[in-house]
Motif scaffolding. Structure first.
Motif, PDB file in Angstrom:
ATOM      1  N   LYS A   5      27.763  19.851 -11.886  1.00  0.00           N
ATOM      2  CA  LYS A   5      28.559  21.006 -12.284  1.00  0.00           C
ATOM      3  C   LYS A   5      30.001  20.591 -12.558  1.00  0.00           C
ATOM      4  O   LYS A   5      30.622  21.039 -13.520  1.00  0.00           O
ATOM      5  CB  LYS A   5      28.517  22.076 -11.182  1.00  0.00           C
ATOM      6  CG  LYS A   5      27.146  22.732 -11.007  1.00  0.00           C
ATOM      7  CD  LYS A   5      27.166  23.742  -9.885  1.00  0.00           C
ATOM      8  CE  LYS A   5      25.810  24.419  -9.727  1.00  0.00           C
ATOM      9  NZ  LYS A   5      25.780  25.384  -8.606  1.00  0.00           N
ATOM     10  N   THR A   9      32.031  20.718 -16.195  1.00  0.00           N
ATOM     11  CA  THR A   9      33.330  21.367 -16.340  1.00  0.00           C
ATOM     12  C   THR A   9      34.354  20.402 -16.908  1.00  0.00           C
ATOM     13  O   THR A   9      35.139  20.759 -17.799  1.00  0.00           O
ATOM     14  CB  THR A   9      33.810  21.903 -14.977  1.00  0.00           C
ATOM     15  OG1 THR A   9      32.843  22.818 -14.460  1.00  0.00           O
ATOM     16  CG2 THR A   9      35.149  22.611 -15.124  1.00  0.00           C
ATOM     17  N   LEU A  56      33.115  27.398 -21.033  1.00  0.00           N
ATOM     18  CA  LEU A  56      33.662  27.566 -19.679  1.00  0.00           C
ATOM     19  C   LEU A  56      33.211  28.889 -19.079  1.00  0.00           C
ATOM     20  O   LEU A  56      32.892  28.981 -17.888  1.00  0.00           O
ATOM     21  CB  LEU A  56      35.191  27.493 -19.720  1.00  0.00           C
ATOM     22  CG  LEU A  56      35.805  26.092 -19.845  1.00  0.00           C
ATOM     23  CD1 LEU A  56      37.324  26.199 -19.961  1.00  0.00           C
ATOM     24  CD2 LEU A  56      35.430  25.235 -18.637  1.00  0.00           C
ATOM     25  N   THR A  57      33.182  29.927 -19.911  1.00  0.00           N
ATOM     26  CA  THR A  57      32.666  31.218 -19.454  1.00  0.00           C
ATOM     27  C   THR A  57      31.207  31.088 -19.053  1.00  0.00           C
ATOM     28  O   THR A  57      30.771  31.647 -18.037  1.00  0.00           O
ATOM     29  CB  THR A  57      32.806  32.275 -20.562  1.00  0.00           C
ATOM     30  OG1 THR A  57      34.177  32.384 -20.946  1.00  0.00           O
ATOM     31  CG2 THR A  57      32.301  33.626 -20.096  1.00  0.00           C
ATOM     32  N   ARG A  60      30.965  29.448 -15.645  1.00  0.00           N
ATOM     33  CA  ARG A  60      31.406  30.321 -14.549  1.00  0.00           C
ATOM     34  C   ARG A  60      30.379  31.404 -14.243  1.00  0.00           C
ATOM     35  O   ARG A  60      29.995  31.613 -13.086  1.00  0.00           O
ATOM     36  CB  ARG A  60      32.745  30.960 -14.912  1.00  0.00           C
ATOM     37  CG  ARG A  60      33.301  31.889 -13.831  1.00  0.00           C
ATOM     38  CD  ARG A  60      34.639  32.471 -14.249  1.00  0.00           C
ATOM     39  NE  ARG A  60      34.521  33.245 -15.466  1.00  0.00           N
ATOM     40  CZ  ARG A  60      34.093  34.514 -15.492  1.00  0.00           C
ATOM     41  NH1 ARG A  60      33.736  35.125 -14.370  1.00  0.00           N
ATOM     42  NH2 ARG A  60      34.014  35.170 -16.634  1.00  0.00           N
ATOM     43  N   ARG A  63      26.855  30.468 -12.581  1.00  0.00           N
ATOM     44  CA  ARG A  63      26.847  29.994 -11.191  1.00  0.00           C
ATOM     45  C   ARG A  63      26.834  31.135 -10.170  1.00  0.00           C
ATOM     46  O   ARG A  63      26.798  30.886  -8.969  1.00  0.00           O
ATOM     47  CB  ARG A  63      28.072  29.109 -10.949  1.00  0.00           C
ATOM     48  CG  ARG A  63      27.993  27.777 -11.691  1.00  0.00           C
ATOM     49  CD  ARG A  63      29.297  27.024 -11.641  1.00  0.00           C
ATOM     50  NE  ARG A  63      29.229  25.779 -12.413  1.00  0.00           N
ATOM     51  CZ  ARG A  63      30.270  25.020 -12.694  1.00  0.00           C
ATOM     52  NH1 ARG A  63      31.472  25.377 -12.280  1.00  0.00           N
ATOM     53  NH2 ARG A  63      30.119  23.922 -13.404  1.00  0.00           N
ATOM     54  N   ARG A  64      26.852  32.355 -10.654  1.00  0.00           N
ATOM     55  CA  ARG A  64      26.796  33.487  -9.722  1.00  0.00           C
ATOM     56  C   ARG A  64      25.456  33.483  -9.002  1.00  0.00           C
ATOM     57  O   ARG A  64      24.414  33.225  -9.606  1.00  0.00           O
ATOM     58  CB  ARG A  64      26.989  34.806 -10.475  1.00  0.00           C
ATOM     59  CG  ARG A  64      28.375  34.961 -11.077  1.00  0.00           C
ATOM     60  CD  ARG A  64      28.458  36.173 -11.981  1.00  0.00           C
ATOM     61  NE  ARG A  64      28.152  37.411 -11.279  1.00  0.00           N
ATOM     62  CZ  ARG A  64      28.111  38.607 -11.866  1.00  0.00           C
ATOM     63  NH1 ARG A  64      28.347  38.708 -13.180  1.00  0.00           N
ATOM     64  NH2 ARG A  64      27.830  39.679 -11.173  1.00  0.00           N
ATOM     65  N   ARG A  78      24.277  31.102 -19.166  1.00  0.00           N
ATOM     66  CA  ARG A  78      24.800  29.894 -19.809  1.00  0.00           C
ATOM     67  C   ARG A  78      24.248  29.757 -21.227  1.00  0.00           C
ATOM     68  O   ARG A  78      24.949  29.334 -22.140  1.00  0.00           O
ATOM     69  CB  ARG A  78      24.448  28.662 -18.983  1.00  0.00           C
ATOM     70  CG  ARG A  78      25.066  27.384 -19.497  1.00  0.00           C
ATOM     71  CD  ARG A  78      24.805  26.202 -18.580  1.00  0.00           C
ATOM     72  NE  ARG A  78      25.354  26.382 -17.249  1.00  0.00           N
ATOM     73  CZ  ARG A  78      25.562  25.392 -16.381  1.00  0.00           C
ATOM     74  NH1 ARG A  78      25.290  24.149 -16.728  1.00  0.00           N
ATOM     75  NH2 ARG A  78      26.028  25.636 -15.181  1.00  0.00           N
TER      76      ARG A  78
END
Length: 341
Positions: A5, A9, A56-57, A60, A63-64, A78
């Motif tokens: 991860k 990033t 990037l969104t 993020r 990963r919730r 994703r």
């Protein structure tokens, strides 16, 4: 998992930072030289910057953790944001480049000014872009080595669109810089702005092709693509090898996120097993699959009779007849190819 991860990033942030800097340099060079190819490349880099923001969104949101509304998690987010990134490459970069190129080819001839500025910017952009491309290349190669795949196989079957998107995007960027260099150089040598327009059109076609490839790959993931064949065959072989299993009648897998695979198996068990023994076997096999294959996160095993004609028809309708596929009258203990082709 955490290292992967962090590297994803890093790859995206590095690519975004490089693209933003390059976009500004190209825009200045395009305005100074009046080159359609340089202006197309500037918009291309701005589009790539937007792409990195979308990626990037994607990182993020995906990963919730799972919740009541999304019990399998948010992994497919994703793919959604990566699909939007592919659309942005086409809508902004490709369309502008094609417009600029066609306008230059069929418009009035324009005089070239300060081509040296364009050459310097293109050289600097190529050096910076190579840094981002190298990072993406290293990540794809590392992921391929971890999965035991070839580089080409990893690009085709990867369930992480961020690294492959950056790799394709940066590869297109490097190719676009060479096309822009050729356009500016031929314009200077011949005095014909036609070559500048042709280079811009070529950049547009290149970006449209990359956008199509990325869009198709992410659409397949978003719809629900099965896991890579090597993983599917590994799951099948593991189940077939269990002493309590007579046949793997059907095996379905689906990517529900990066490094996250849903497994649904219909298995014909030994008829001498009691209900309690069958329950314990299912729990054991699910745990073994998750332990043997890190990507397997959810496992559902359904005991079924191999002789069920409706199930047999459903499997054939999905995969077609394959050599070695067990039939209701077959004594084969496993389904060799059909359900996992």
């Amino acid at each position: 998992m955490a290292e992967e991860k962090e590297e994803s990033t890093l790859t995206v942030v590095l690519a975004g930072s490089v693209n933003l800097l390059i976009a500004v340099l190209k825009l200045v060079a395009g305005l100074v030289t009046g080159s359609a190819a340089m202006l197309s490349e500037a918009v291309h880099s701005f589009a790539d910057t937007i792409t990195e923001a979308l990626l990037l969104t994607a990182l993020r949101v995906s990963r919730r953790p799972a919740d009541r509304a999304h019990p399998f998690g948010y992994g497919k987010a994703r793919y959604f944001w990566s699909l939007l990134a592919a659309v942005s490459i086409f809508a902004s970069g490709a369309m502008f480049a094609l417009y600029e190129g066609i306008s230059t080819v069929f418009g009035e001839a324009e005089e070239q000014t300060s081509p040296l500025v364009a050459y310097l910017v293109l050289a600097g952009a190529f050096a910076l872009e190579s840094v981002s491309w190298g990072q993406a290349l290293r990540q794809v190669r590392r992921d391929a080595a971890e999965q035991g795949r070839t580089f080409r196989h990893q690009l085709r079957f990867s369930d992480d669109p961020t690294a492959t998107t950056v790799f394709y995007e940066d590869s297109a960027a490097l190719s676009g810089l060479l096309l822009a260099f050729a356009g500016v150089g031929l314009h200077q040598l011949t005095g014909e702005s036609l070559w500048d327009g042709v280079a811009s059109i070529a950049i547009g076609v290149l970006l449209a092709g990359v956008a199509f490839l990325l869009g198709r790959a992410n659409a397949a993931l978003l719809i629900g693509r099965q896991a890579a064949p090597d993983l599917v065959f590994g799951i099948r072989d593991h189940l077939s090898a269990a002493p309590e299993v007579d046949a793997v009648v059907d095996l379905q897998t689906m990517l529900i996120g990066t490094d996250s695979v849903l497994v649904c198996a219909r298995v014909d068990f030994d008829d001498t097993l009691t209900a309690g023994e069958l329950e314990r076997v299912c729990v054991r096999l699910a745990a073994e699959l998750q332990s043997a294959h890190n990507d397997v996160t959810e496992v559902f095993i359904e005991p079924v009779p191999r002789s069920n004609t409706d199930l047999r028809a459903a499997v054939l309708a999905r995969y077609g007849e394959r050599p070695g596929l067990s039939t209701p009258d077959s004594d084969a203990s496993t389904v060799d190819d059909g359900p996992v082709a």
